[in-house]
Design an enzyme around this catalytic site. Structure first.
Site, PDB file in Angstrom:
ATOM      1  CD  GLU A 127      -2.796   1.204   2.382  1.00 35.29           C
ATOM      2  OE1 GLU A 127      -2.875   0.251   3.237  1.00 35.29           O
ATOM      3  OE2 GLU A 127      -3.710   2.161   2.376  1.00 35.29           O
ATOM      4  N   GLY A 268       3.368   2.430  10.588  1.00 30.47           N
ATOM      5  CA  GLY A 268       3.171   1.748  11.849  1.00 30.47           C
ATOM      6  C   GLY A 268       3.079   0.158  11.724  1.00 30.47           C
ATOM      7  CG  MET A 270       0.228  -3.085   4.778  1.00 26.19           C
ATOM      8  SD  MET A 270      -0.667  -1.910   4.418  1.00 26.19           S
ATOM      9  CE  MET A 270      -1.888  -2.664   3.295  1.00 26.19           C
ATOM     10  CD  GLU A 271      -4.802  -2.145   6.082  1.00 26.57           C
ATOM     11  OE1 GLU A 271      -3.872  -1.605   6.388  1.00 26.57           O
ATOM     12  OE2 GLU A 271      -5.671  -1.358   5.120  1.00 26.57           O
ATOM     13  CG  ASN A 272      -0.098  -6.893   4.061  1.00 29.63           C
ATOM     14  OD1 ASN A 272      -0.406  -5.955   3.266  1.00 29.63           O
ATOM     15  ND2 ASN A 272       0.827  -6.995   5.084  1.00 29.63           N
ATOM     16  CD  GLU A 305      -2.772  -1.799  10.600  1.00 32.82           C
ATOM     17  OE1 GLU A 305      -3.067  -2.016   9.499  1.00 32.82           O
ATOM     18  OE2 GLU A 305      -2.342  -0.527  11.064  1.00 32.82           O
ATOM     19  CG  HIS A 308      -7.732  -1.788   8.107  1.00 29.53           C
ATOM     20  ND1 HIS A 308      -8.439  -0.776   7.701  1.00 29.53           N
ATOM     21  CD2 HIS A 308      -6.593  -1.264   8.520  1.00 29.53           C
ATOM     22  CE1 HIS A 308      -7.762   0.453   7.668  1.00 29.53           C
ATOM     23  NE2 HIS A 308      -6.744   0.138   8.322  1.00 29.53           N
TER      24      HIS A 308
HETATM   25 ZN   LIG Z   1      -5.244   1.845   8.762  1.00 30.87          ZN
END
Ligand SMILES: [Zn+2]
Length: 887
Positions: A127, A268, A270-272, A305, A308
């Site tokens: 992202e 911070g 990442m919500e993969n 995260e 998300h």
């Molecule tokens: Zn976010």
């Protein structure tokens, strides 16, 4: 001004994609220098795309090795390729498979976007537009595909091989040192949610049983030896998973959920999908190495995260203009999670502090933009407080406007309607129009219009007629590109407080033209929809104090006609804790602004004494320690500067704040000394909210005592520093010592370094405390530290801890009148830009307040910005911030 701007992306230009990619099969053979990526894309023409359009795939610094169409090599005459673009002029009309082979050098990737190395591991960040650094692709969030990923690597170098979804297969490759793993993610997702990790990592595991009884395997991967430091993150993850079930009915959907902590990370976390990648700062904690704030940060970011998974992954964004759709909503959800885990009032106050400190400052300067911008040149520069924090406020405001139950029905409808789609802000709002039956088109203006509205409230009381008249008005100042502002819909939660401090019932009659409605009064929320509004309250016995914006019901700047005495009464008696805190801040701000402007206060000694008494009462009872700590913490220097608004002298602001802190320390010294002594905790450390709140108050007391008396403060701080059994107390003591010039400070800093050398996350705190020392000599100290072993320009955490903290956290030295602070940050930005443009651009945004400074500071700030703007070969990221800062 440029007449044309090839880089400018406009929301109005959005067009559905010409092609869709239903399935992606990736085969990635990891190698430090020569990683091979083969991607097989199942493509077809989009029925609503342009007929006969060519296929244009995005790339970024890519090297193409080969391409096949439906299994046959594609003749080079049929396509054109550059590192940035793959063009297939006449692709087939029927669905087809394109297989593309790429070679990458992860060890040379210092931008930390795409596939790169962190320590000894391989990891990815896609992202917003990092996937195009892995392979040619339709790199836009409205392309949703089902991914199968095969990863291969040396067994010794990378025993752990992870990707999105569920594990399908793994094994050794015969007669070689290699092994492989295959992952399959059944949920169609945009490529920005793709992730891959390979490395030799330690693991802690756990399980979670979902509400429907499915068992999910959880794991957190860290560097070997750090496993015990991941236990709190695991606990936070399980609490977040349970909370999303109870609060929103959202269940986790894969068989596994993995988190990997890496030390080189631009953001911070990442919500993969199914494989969150985290900056290790938001995973690792032990009482000896992490503060209460670190624990709270881990809990919040882990939850953010995870949450998300539904707001961002299952429902994603149609385009990057809709970033607030996933971020604003998910920040709102993580704030609610934290409020449920900790104290709701204290959480709200903390959120408001962040909003004011970061977002209001952004809104007041040249980088102001709307929550959903109309244009961008570099999307990486829009991961801002406006999109995140103000975006969350808009969701909260919507909830205040439609009411709790209607909000719950609206969000349920959103999950039902938009699951599996790439949605827009309009899709989101439409669900609440259905649930509430209200037209939300006026509310939608909040997403388009930038700037912080000022809401002014003037009240007049007619004691004979027993009426109270409120004149409410709103005004938003122009922001870049938006000279004319329209009135917004502003929900104002309101209450009346009688002279004895008791709440008065809201009784009002409709004025001839626009009074309050019965529904407004029963909810205690007035809706301001026009530039002005006039409301009369009847049957008011005595002149009451008007408490507005309770719970901070709208992200506005409140201009009150309240007297000093009103504020003091509110601070002592308001039933809404957020409003009590707010009143204390407003009163302190009045004193601080007057002192910084060197305009003598109206010598209202009586109200100052009453304010002191109100604080004394709060401290003496102190039934809610973290709340008391918030009330005792003055507005920041940046807040005061923004309140002054123009020709700011940061030295005067600093001195005014110091002086008021010293006054408070002196006036309350008996109570503060008692607090500091009594709150001492001999019990073993626990990061829970109650214990953390007690430590927060104890350390606030120490800070004020030291502000009023250097020698006594130094003694107390030194003793606390030496005796501390946890990082919270030790760092707080060191922070106090850092503000007092002399030997004790240097000794404590040396001692701290010796204790924790080699533990980078702890040493980051040491760097930050030194970077924010407000005294002359700090810049030399920062330069010295940059040359030390503790620092590395290649690691974003180190850059933020030292250089970022100096720029954003040291108002006085960054804005030094000789321009040395500006020049230094300018140098750092130019040094960093070729390696990591994203972090460089973030650093440069510290100049967002330069226009409000006094002329002698404005000139060198402008000169530095111009110097950067004139530099050769700037990244688009830094050029964008420099141009907008000077526009
Ligand atoms: Zn976010």
């Amino acid at each position: 001004m440029r007449t044309e701007d090839p880089q400018l992306v406009r929301l109005a230009d959005y067009r559905p994609p010409d092609f869709l990619i239903d399935r992606v099969a990736l085969d990635i053979k990891l190698d430090q220098k020569k990683t091979r990526v083969t991607s097989r894309l199942s493509l077809r023409r989009n029925p609503i795309g342009r007929a006969g359009a060519p296929l244009l795939l995005d790339g970024d610094e890519l090297l193409l090795l080969g391409v096949t169409l439906d299994g046959q090599p594609l003749d080079t005459s049929r396509y054109a390729v550059t590192p940035e673009k793959f063009t297939f002029a006449e692709p087939p009309e029927a669905p087809f498979e394109l297989e593309i082979e790429i070679e990458l050098d992860p060890s040379a990737n210092t931008k930390l976007m795409g596939l790169y190395r962190s320590g000894s591991a391989y990891c990815t960040q896609c992202e917003a537009e990092g996937f195009r650094r892995i392979t040619y692709f339709l790199d836009r969030p409205d392309i949703l595909s089902v991914y199968t990923t095969r990863v291969q690597a040396d067994r010794k170098e990378a025993p752990v091989l992870l990707s999105n979804g569920n594990p399908v297969e793994h094994g050794d490759i015969p007669n070689s040192s290699m092994h492989y793993a295959i992952w399959y993610d059944p949920f169609p997702k945009p490529c920005y949610l793709f992730a891959l990790v390979g490395g030799d990592l330690g693991r802690i595991g756990d399980t979670f049983t979902t509400m429907s009884g499915r068992k999910v395997d959880l794991a957190i991967y860290v560097e070997h030896g750090n496993e015990p430091r991941a236990a709190y993150a695991m606990d936070a993850l399980k609490r977040a998973m349970r909370w999303d079930e109870t609060a929103y009915g959202r269940e986790y959907d894969l068989d596994v959920f993995n988190i990997v902590a890496v030390s080189d990370f631009n953001m911070g976390a990442m919500e993969n999908k199914g494989l969150n990648i985290f900056n290790d700062k938001y995973v690792l904690a032990l009482p000896e190495t992490a503060t209460d704030a670190d624990y709270a940060g881990i809990e919040r970011v882990i939850a953010h995260e995870y949450l998300h998974n539904w707001t961002g992954n299952r429902i994603t964004c149609r385009d990057w203009f809709q970033l607030c759709l996933k971020e604003g909503l998910t920040v709102f959800r993580d704030q609610e999670f934290t409020a449920d885990q900790r104290s709701r009032a204290v959480q709200r106050i903390a959120d408001v502090r962040t909003l004011r400190g970061q977002q209001f400052s952004e809104d007041a300067g040249p980088l102001a933009h709307s929550v959903r911008p109309d244009t961008y040149r570099e999307i990486n520069n829009f991961y801002t407080a406006t999109v995140y924090e103000k975006g969350a406020e808009l969701v909260r405001m919507l909830k205040v406007l439609v009411g709790e139950d209607t909000f719950a029905r609206g969000i349920k409808l959103y999950f039902a309607r938009c699951d599996g789609t790439a949605a827009t802000v309009e899709d989101f709002l439409a669900c609440f129009e259905v649930s509430s039956g209200r037209d939300l088109s006026h509310f939608a203006l909040w997403y388009k219009q930038a700037g912080t509205p000022s809401v002014a409230i003037a009240s007049t009381c007619d004691e004979r007629a027993k009426t109270l008249t409120l004149e409410i008005s709103q005004d938003t100042r122009p922001t870049p590109g938006q000279p004319d502002k329209k009135p917004l819909i502003v929900p104002l939660a309101i209450g009346l407080i009688g002279a004895n401090g008791a709440a008065l019932p809201l009784k009002a009659e409709v004025d001839a033209f626009d009074g309050a409605t019965q529904s407004e009064l029963s909810r205690g929320v007035l809706e301001l929809t026009t530039a002005r509004r006039h409301i009369v309250f009847r049957e008011i016995p005595d002149r009451p104090v008007v408490s507005v914006l309770r719970g901070f019901s709208a992200p506005v700047q409140l201009v009150q006609s309240a007297t000093d005495e009103d504020l003091v009464l509110q601070c002592a008696c308001d039933s809404d804790r957020c409003a009590r805190w707010q009143a204390a801040q407003s009163y302190a701000t009045r004193l601080l602004v007057a002192a910084a402007r060197q305009t003598p206060v109206g010598a209202n000694q009586a109200s100052i004494a009453a304010f002191g008494e109100a604080l004394r009462q709060i401290v003496a009872t102190s039934d809610d320690p973290p709340f008391t700590a918030q009330v005792l913490t003055l507005p920041s220097e940046a807040d005061i500067a923004r309140e002054i608004g123009e020709n700011v002298d940061p030295d005067a602001v600093y001195l005014a704040r110091q002086s008021l802190r010293a006054d408070m320390g002196r006036a309350l010294s008996r109570e503060l000394t008692r607090l500091h002594r009594d709150l001492d905790q001999n019990a073993p450390y626990s990061p829970d909210a109650r214990s953390a709140g007690r430590r927060a108050l104890r350390n606030t007391a120490l800070d004020l005592l030291a502000a009023s008396d250097d020698a006594a403060g130094m003694r107390l701080a030194k003793a606390q520093f030496d005796a501390a059994t946890n990082m919270t107390d030790r760092v707080a003591a060191l922070g106090v010592l850092c503000l007092i010039e002399g030997e004790a400070r240097e000794e404590a800093l040396d001692d701290f370094y010796k204790r924790y050398a080699g533990d980078a996350l702890v040493i980051d705190k040491w760097l930050t405390l030194q970077a924010i020392i407000p005294h002359a000599g700090t810049l030399d100290r920062v330069r010295r530290l940059m040359r030390s072993d503790a620092f590395s320009m290649g690691n974003p955490n180190r850059v933020r801890a030292l250089i970022g903290a100096f720029a954003a956290g040291n108002q006085r030295q960054f804005n030094a009148p000789d321009g040395s602070g500006y020049e230094f940050i300018g140098e750092c930005v130019l040094l960093l830009d070729p390696k990591n443009p994203q972090v460089a651009a973030r650093l440069l945004s510290a100049f967002r307040t330069w226009r409000m400074m006094e002329p002698k500071r404005r000139r060198p700030a402008e000169a530095t910005l111009q110097h950067i703007q004139a530099a050769q070969s700037l990244s688009p990221d830094v050029r964008d911030i420099a141009d907008r800062s000077l526009a």
